[in-house]
Structures are given as structure tokens and as C-alpha cells.
Write a protein that holds these residues in place. Structure first.
Motif, PDB file in Angstrom:
ATOM      1  N   LYS A 106       0.795  -0.986   0.088  1.00 49.59           N
ATOM      2  CA  LYS A 106      -0.176  -0.269  -0.230  1.00 49.59           C
ATOM      3  C   LYS A 106       1.245   1.017  -0.037  1.00 49.59           C
ATOM      4  O   LYS A 106       0.961   2.250  -0.432  1.00 49.59           O
ATOM      5  CB  LYS A 106      -0.714  -0.361   1.196  1.00 49.59           C
ATOM      6  CG  LYS A 106      -2.148   1.279   1.099  1.00 49.59           C
ATOM      7  CD  LYS A 106      -2.410   1.447   2.514  1.00 49.59           C
ATOM      8  CE  LYS A 106      -3.798   2.546   2.542  1.00 49.59           C
ATOM      9  NZ  LYS A 106      -4.755   2.090   3.983  1.00 49.59           N
ATOM     10  N   THR A 107       1.943   1.254   1.319  1.00 47.07           N
ATOM     11  CA  THR A 107       2.382   2.716   0.592  1.00 47.07           C
ATOM     12  C   THR A 107       3.611   2.513  -0.429  1.00 47.07           C
ATOM     13  O   THR A 107       3.452   3.856  -1.340  1.00 47.07           O
ATOM     14  CB  THR A 107       3.839   1.762   2.044  1.00 47.07           C
ATOM     15  OG1 THR A 107       3.533   1.749   3.015  1.00 47.07           O
ATOM     16  CG2 THR A 107       4.872   3.330   2.221  1.00 47.07           C
ATOM     17  N   ASN A 110       0.790   4.530  -3.152  1.00 44.83           N
ATOM     18  CA  ASN A 110       0.854   5.596  -2.137  1.00 44.83           C
ATOM     19  C   ASN A 110       2.366   6.359  -2.945  1.00 44.83           C
ATOM     20  O   ASN A 110       1.532   7.398  -3.443  1.00 44.83           O
ATOM     21  CB  ASN A 110       0.975   5.744  -1.076  1.00 44.83           C
ATOM     22  CG  ASN A 110      -1.011   4.809  -0.749  1.00 44.83           C
ATOM     23  OD1 ASN A 110      -1.743   4.941  -1.371  1.00 44.83           O
ATOM     24  ND2 ASN A 110      -1.127   5.046   0.839  1.00 44.83           N
ATOM     25  N   SER A 111       3.031   6.217  -3.155  1.00 38.93           N
ATOM     26  CA  SER A 111       4.118   7.131  -3.304  1.00 38.93           C
ATOM     27  C   SER A 111       4.419   6.512  -4.961  1.00 38.93           C
ATOM     28  O   SER A 111       4.238   7.302  -5.223  1.00 38.93           O
ATOM     29  CB  SER A 111       5.559   5.861  -2.571  1.00 38.93           C
ATOM     30  OG  SER A 111       7.156   6.680  -3.010  1.00 38.93           O
ATOM     31  N   GLN A 114       1.923   9.501  -6.187  1.00 39.88           N
ATOM     32  CA  GLN A 114       2.078  10.607  -5.575  1.00 39.88           C
ATOM     33  C   GLN A 114       3.666  10.763  -7.262  1.00 39.88           C
ATOM     34  O   GLN A 114       3.120  12.034  -7.815  1.00 39.88           O
ATOM     35  CB  GLN A 114       2.957  10.587  -4.511  1.00 39.88           C
ATOM     36  CG  GLN A 114       3.180  12.188  -3.639  1.00 39.88           C
ATOM     37  CD  GLN A 114       3.920  12.546  -2.623  1.00 39.88           C
ATOM     38  OE1 GLN A 114       3.917  11.129  -1.822  1.00 39.88           O
ATOM     39  NE2 GLN A 114       4.064  13.048  -2.542  1.00 39.88           N
TER      40      GLN A 114
END
Length: 340
Positions: A106-107, A110-111, A114
Motif C-alpha cells: 500500500k505504501t 501511494n508513493s 504521488q
């Protein structure tokens, strides 16, 4: 919920079910989370275990497990002995590793999103990273930008939402989603907000442009359509044109309309009458009814305005010029305040 809170709840559930105590150590042998205050194994034993090829070691009081969280630096301690303790420890390892893996993915996603919105990838890089993260590169998406309305002494909070769309979803559905977000924040978080949305992006390489569109829609909307809460990039109208004009050209136009005066020189009551009159398509009777003002009073106000600026807002051409001058004045004020 943060990963640390999620793991803490999981270990507390395991503790409640099994009666065993658990502790996770970070790469520096510091307690990351724990269900007890029991004494830890010595640093020498922990170091020896980290350097050993074994994934688990046990003694009469506890068992140590290595956690595969991508770097392999975290350890799990389970206090207890016997076959049941060993089985529970192995099950706990599986659950913890699954949680860490899901959080890491998930991280990473998201990165990735972005950096994608900020246009930091080439097309090859973007498609390769999307494949690794199991993100479809060719799905229809739209970017929503949510900004809460704060008091003057508070900072605005902005949230970016990238939403996958069905083939049947149109801009009408996007507007509905934006309105739903505004209502949800208003009713559940007791917070007023603006929500803007982009045009539809057909693949991931168009998302950076979509993000710029959502930002532009939010900015233009707050300048020219402050009475609204939802702004679609495809519905900015004449505000989009004014926003793209140089400030110098805008100032020249305002000077032509207001001369030595300015929009600020008109009292608030008169401005409210003018805005309501425009909203009612130059209908004197409807404006009079809405404002509880006699029709003759409105006529008197407009005649005074005509003598002052040479514009009769009861006629379409002069009303258009005055409306544009009001919008341009708002844009000039915004530009000065924000150094645009």
C-alpha cells in the motif's frame, strides 16, 4: 490505522486467545510493540540469532522468530513452551508478515501514485512500476482534489483522490461523486470543503495532467465561483479564460469599466443586489421578490450605478461588461494576495 496500531491489536488478540505474550523488536533490538513488560533476551543472544541461518530458536521460556518484512530485520518473541506455543508462534509470524507485506504494498502504491501525479516517471518507468504493483495502466481514472475550508489563522488541509472509473461513468457521475464527498465531510466530519475534479484520464501517463486540471479547477472555482463547493475542470466557463490572462491586461480592462474607482468602492448591499440580479437573468421582478426590495428601489439603485459608471446593468451588453469586470477584479485581488 497505522501499521503499528494494527500489529498491536493483532498481538493483543493473540494474547487474549492463547494466553501467551508477544513482542516485536526492530532492527536495533528496540521494542516496536509488545503485550507485556517481560525481560528481553540479551543483546548477545539476539545478535547471535540474527547472524545465524536459522529462522527460529527456542528455549524453555521463549521462542525467537525472524520476520520477513522485506529487510528481515524485525524479530518476534513469543513467551511460552510446548507444541501449542510453537504452533501459535508460527501462525503469528504468518499473520504479521502478511500485514507487513500488505502495508508495504500500500505504501509503495501511494508513493508510486504521488510520483506519477508529479510527472516524475518516464513512460517506460511508469508502466514497469505499475506492472510490479499490479496497477492497470489503461483504466479510466479521474483526480479529485479535496480542500477543507479553514479559518484565516488555520492551514487548509488538501487530499488527493485518484478514482478508477467504469466505462459507463460520465462527467455527471463525477460531479455526483464530488457532491457526495462534500456532503460526507459536512455531515460526518462537520467540516465544509471544496472538491474539484479533472477530466477523465485514459491511462496512467495522463494522470499528471489530470492532477494539474484538478488544481486549476479548485483555484479557479475559489476565485470566481466562491458560492459553490464543487468545481469540474470541464465546467469552469469564462473563469478559465480570465485565469489565463496576464494581470496587466486584466487591470487595463477594469480601468476601462470603473475608471478611477474600483469594485471595492461599491457598498456591499448594492453588490448583493447586482449579483442577485445577474443570478436571476436580469429579471427585476424576481430579484425584487427574492431580496424583499421594491422594484422601484432596484430601478433607482441601477440608475445611480449608471450615472456613476456609464453602464446600465438592465441591458445585456452592459450587464455582461459589469459581470466580467467583477470577475476580473476578484482575479486581480487573488493574484496580488498570492503573488501570481
Amino acid at each position: 490505522m497505522k501499521i503499528q496500531q494494527t500489529l498491536q491489536k493483532s498481538l493483543e488478540d493473540w494474547n487474549r486467545i492463547s494466553g501467551l505474550d508477544f513482542c516485536i523488536l526492530d532492527e536495533n533490538n528496540q521494542i516496536y510493540i509488545t503485550t507485556c513488560d517481560k525481560k528481553l533476551p540479551s543483546v548477545e543472544k539476539l545478535t547471535q540469532f540474527r547472524e545465524d541461518a536459522a529462522l527460529c530458536v527456542s528455549n524453555r521460556s521463549c521462542s525467537l522468530y525472524k520476520l520477513d518484512n522485506g529487510s528481515g530485520d524485525m524479530l518476534l518473541i513469543v513467551w511460552g513452551s510446548g507444541d501449542s506455543a510453537s504452533t501459535i508462534g508460527e501462525l503469528a509470524v504468518c499473520q504479521i508478515e502478511s500485514l507487513l507485506s500488505a502495508y508495504a504494498e500500500k505504501t509503495d502504491k501511494n508513493s508510486f501514485m504521488q510520483n506519477l501525479l508529479l510527472d516524475r516517471y518516464s513512460q517506460v518507468e511508469a508502466f514497469n512500476k505499475a506492472a510490479k504493483l499490479h496497477i492497470s495502466p489503461s483504466v479510466r481514472r479521474a483526480v479529485f482534489l479535496v480542500e477543507t475550508k479553514q479559518h484565516k489563522d488555520e492551514s487548509a488541509l488538501a487530499t488527493i483522490v485518484v478514482r478508477e472509473l467504469q466505462n459507463t461513468e460520465s462527467y455527471e457521475e463525477l460531479d455526483g461523486i464530488a457532491c457526495m464527498l462534500v456532503d460526507m465531510l459536512n455531515t460526518e466530519a462537520m467540516t465544509s470543503a471544496w472538491v474539484s475534479y479533472s477530466n477523465v484520464a485514459d491511462d496512467i501517463m495522463e494522470l499528471s495532467d489530470a492532477y494539474k486540471e484538478a488544481r486549476t479547477a479548485l483555484e479557479v472555482g475559489k476565485i470566481f465561483y466562491a458560492e459553490k463547493n464543487v468545481f469540474g475542470y470541464n465546467q469552469l466557463g469564462i473563469g478559465r479564460l480570465i485565469y489565463q490572462l496576464p494581470t496587466q491586461v486584466c487591470e487595463m480592462f477594469v480601468n476601462e469599466i470603473f475608471g478611477d474607482e474600483s469594485l471595492e468602492s461599491i457598498d456591499d448591499e448594492t453588490l448583493n443586489i447586482i449579483r442577485t440580479f445577474f443570478e436571476n437573468n436580469l429579471n427585476l421582478s424576481e430579484t425584487s421578490r427574492q431580496l424583499y426590495v421594491h422594484r422601484n428601489t432596484l430601478v433607482y439603485r441601477f440608475e445611480k450605478l449608471q450615472k456613476r459608471f456609464g453602464l446600465d446593468v438592465r441591458t445585456f451588453e452592459d450587464a455582461l461588461a459589469f459581470k466580467l469586470a467583477m470577475m476580473v477584479s476578484d482575479y486581480i485581488t487573488y493574484s496580488r494576495n498570492h503573488g501570481k
